[in-house]
Design a protein around this motif. Structure first.
Motif, PDB file in Angstrom:
ATOM      1  N   UNK A 154       0.851  -1.188   0.000  1.00 27.43           N
ATOM      2  CA  UNK A 154       0.000   0.000   0.000  1.00 27.43           C
ATOM      3  C   UNK A 154       0.887   1.238   0.000  1.00 27.43           C
ATOM      4  N   UNK A 155       0.252   2.389  -0.028  1.00 25.90           N
ATOM      5  CA  UNK A 155       0.975   3.655   0.002  1.00 25.90           C
ATOM      6  C   UNK A 155       0.652   4.402   1.284  1.00 25.90           C
ATOM      7  N   UNK A 156       1.656   5.073   1.815  1.00 27.20           N
ATOM      8  CA  UNK A 156       1.474   6.061   2.868  1.00 27.20           C
ATOM      9  C   UNK A 156       1.743   7.415   2.227  1.00 27.20           C
ATOM     10  N   UNK A 157       0.821   8.340   2.400  1.00 31.06           N
ATOM     11  CA  UNK A 157       0.935   9.612   1.690  1.00 31.06           C
ATOM     12  C   UNK A 157       0.695  10.784   2.632  1.00 31.06           C
ATOM     13  N   UNK A 158       1.544  11.792   2.505  1.00 28.79           N
ATOM     14  CA  UNK A 158       1.326  13.013   3.275  1.00 28.79           C
ATOM     15  C   UNK A 158       0.032  13.658   2.812  1.00 28.79           C
ATOM     16  N   UNK A 159      -0.846  14.067   3.730  1.00 27.64           N
ATOM     17  CA  UNK A 159      -2.098  14.695   3.315  1.00 27.64           C
ATOM     18  C   UNK A 159      -1.845  16.031   2.626  1.00 27.64           C
ATOM     19  N   UNK A 160      -2.680  16.347   1.668  1.00 28.04           N
ATOM     20  CA  UNK A 160      -2.605  17.647   1.016  1.00 28.04           C
ATOM     21  C   UNK A 160      -3.025  18.731   1.995  1.00 28.04           C
ATOM     22  N   UNK A 161      -2.564  19.954   1.737  1.00 21.65           N
ATOM     23  CA  UNK A 161      -2.881  21.064   2.637  1.00 21.65           C
ATOM     24  C   UNK A 161      -4.381  21.337   2.676  1.00 21.65           C
ATOM     25  N   UNK A 162      -5.056  21.155   1.550  1.00 22.48           N
ATOM     26  CA  UNK A 162      -6.514  21.374   1.483  1.00 22.48           C
ATOM     27  C   UNK A 162      -7.196  20.018   1.383  1.00 22.48           C
ATOM     28  N   UNK A 163      -7.903  19.620   2.426  1.00 25.22           N
ATOM     29  CA  UNK A 163      -8.585  18.331   2.436  1.00 25.22           C
ATOM     30  C   UNK A 163      -9.978  18.460   1.826  1.00 25.22           C
ATOM     31  N   UNK A 164     -10.476  17.355   1.299  1.00 21.49           N
ATOM     32  CA  UNK A 164     -11.827  17.333   0.756  1.00 21.49           C
ATOM     33  C   UNK A 164     -11.996  18.165  -0.492  1.00 21.49           C
ATOM     34  N   UNK A 165     -10.938  18.287  -1.297  1.00 18.34           N
ATOM     35  CA  UNK A 165     -11.003  19.057  -2.538  1.00 18.34           C
ATOM     36  C   UNK A 165     -10.086  18.425  -3.564  1.00 18.34           C
TER      37      UNK A 165
END
Length: 271
Positions: A154-165
Motif C-alpha cells: 500500500x501507500x502512505x501519503x502526506x495529506x494535502x494542505x486542502x482536504x476534501x477538494x
C-alpha cells in the motif's frame, strides 16, 4: 467492424446505462460492440474469434496485453490500464515526467514503518478506485493496522494542505473535455460516488498542461487525471483508467459515450 466491451460483473451492473449507450453509439456508426463480463485476465478464451478492437473497462491490464500481442487495438492500452490502476506506478511516472506529486512511501504490512513518514497520513491500496480502500491514519499504529487490512502493498501519503477538494480533468485522446471540482465538507475524500459535491470549473492552464503531459506519455484514449490542492500548487494524485462519465453528463452537454465511440472509430480508420 466488431469490438468487445469488457466490464467486471459488478461494474457492468453499476454502469448498465453507459455500457448500453456505448453499444448504441457504436451501432449508429455501423460498428458492433458486444458486452462481455470478465472476472480476471484469463476470462476471455485465447481461441475465441478475435475482435477488431477491445474497450477494456474491467481494469485488467493483462487482458489487454493478451489482445495487443495478437494485434488487437485496446482502448485504453494495456500500459494505461496498468499505470492507472497502480498508484505507485502513477507516482513513479509523474516523477519521471517532472510533475508534482505528494510525498509518498511504498509500504508492506508487517514491515517497519518508514522513519520519515508523517502522521497523520493517508493509507491507500495500490489498486483502489472511486475512493475505496483509502483511509486516514492518525498514528503509526493506526497506519500499520489499516495497511494489514489491505491486499498486498500500500501507500502512505502526506495529506494535502486542502482536504476534501480535488479537480478531475477529463481527456479524450489529446483533447481536454472538462475540469470538474469535487468537494466534501465531511470527508477528506472528495469523490462524487461518496457523496462529494461536483461543479464544473474553468480548466486552468497548469492543470491542462499537466494532464496533457500524462496523456501523451501514456498515449491514453479516455482518462481522467485527478489533482489535489497542496497550498498554492496543484499536484497529480491519480490517473483514472476506466474513468466514469456521470459528472460529465450531469454538469455538461457533452456526450462522453458518443465522443468515445467517435474517437475509437477515428483511431480505427472507420471515419
Amino acid at each position: 467492424m466488431k469490438g468487445l466491451l469488457l466490464y467486471t460483473p459488478e461494474d457492468a451492473a453499476r454502469s448498465r446505462w453507459f455500457a448500453g449507450h456505448l453499444a448504441d453509439c457504436a451501432r449508429a456508426r455501423g460498428m458492433e460492440l458486444t458486452l462481455v463480463t470478465v472476472t480476471g485476465p484469463d476470462a476471455v478464451q485465447a481461441d475465441a474469434p478475435l475482435p477488431d478492437f477491445v474497450v477494456n473497462r474491467a481494469r485488467f491490464a493483462a487482458l489487454s496485453r493478451r489482445f495487443e500481442r495478437r494485434g488487437v487495438r485496446c482502448f485504453n492500452r494495456a500500459a494505461v490500464t496498468e499505470t492507472g490502476n497502480d498508484k505507485w506506478q502513477t507516482d513513479r511516472l509523474c516523477r519521471r515526467l517532472g510533475l508534482p506529486v505528494m510525498d509518498t512511501w511504498l509500504y508492506r504490512a508487517g514491515e517497519p514503518l518508514p522513519e520519515d513518514a508523517p502522521f497523520p497520513c493517508v493509507v491507500k491500496s495500490l489498486a483502489g478506485h472511486g475512493g475505496s480502500e483509502i483511509f486516514w491514519a492518525g498514528t503509526p499504529q493506526e497506519a500499520a493496522r489499516l495497511a494489514a487490512g489491505l491486499p498486498g502493498d500500500c501507500l502512505l501519503q502526506r495529506p494535502a494542505a486542502r482536504l476534501g477538494l480535488d479537480v478531475r480533468v477529463y481527456l479524450m485522446g489529446d483533447t481536454p473535455l472538462a475540469a470538474v471540482q469535487r468537494t466534501s465538507s465531511g470527508d477528506f475524500r472528495s469523490n462524487f460516488s461518496l457523496g462529494g459535491q461536483a461543479a464544473l470549473v474553468p480548466l486552468e492552464r497548469p492543470l491542462r498542461e499537466m494532464a496533457l503531459t500524462v496523456q501523451r506519455a501514456l498515449e491514453a484514449d479516455y482518462i481522467g487525471v485527478d489533482f489535489l490542492c497542496d497550498g498554492t500548487r496543484w499536484v497529480v494524485n491519480e490517473i483514472e483508467d476506466a474513468v466514469g462519465a456521470r459528472m460529465l453528463y450531469r454538469l455538461t452537454a457533452l456526450d462522453a459515450g458518443e465522443l468515445f465511440i467517435r474517437h475509437i472509430a477515428e483511431t480505427m480508420g472507420a471515419i
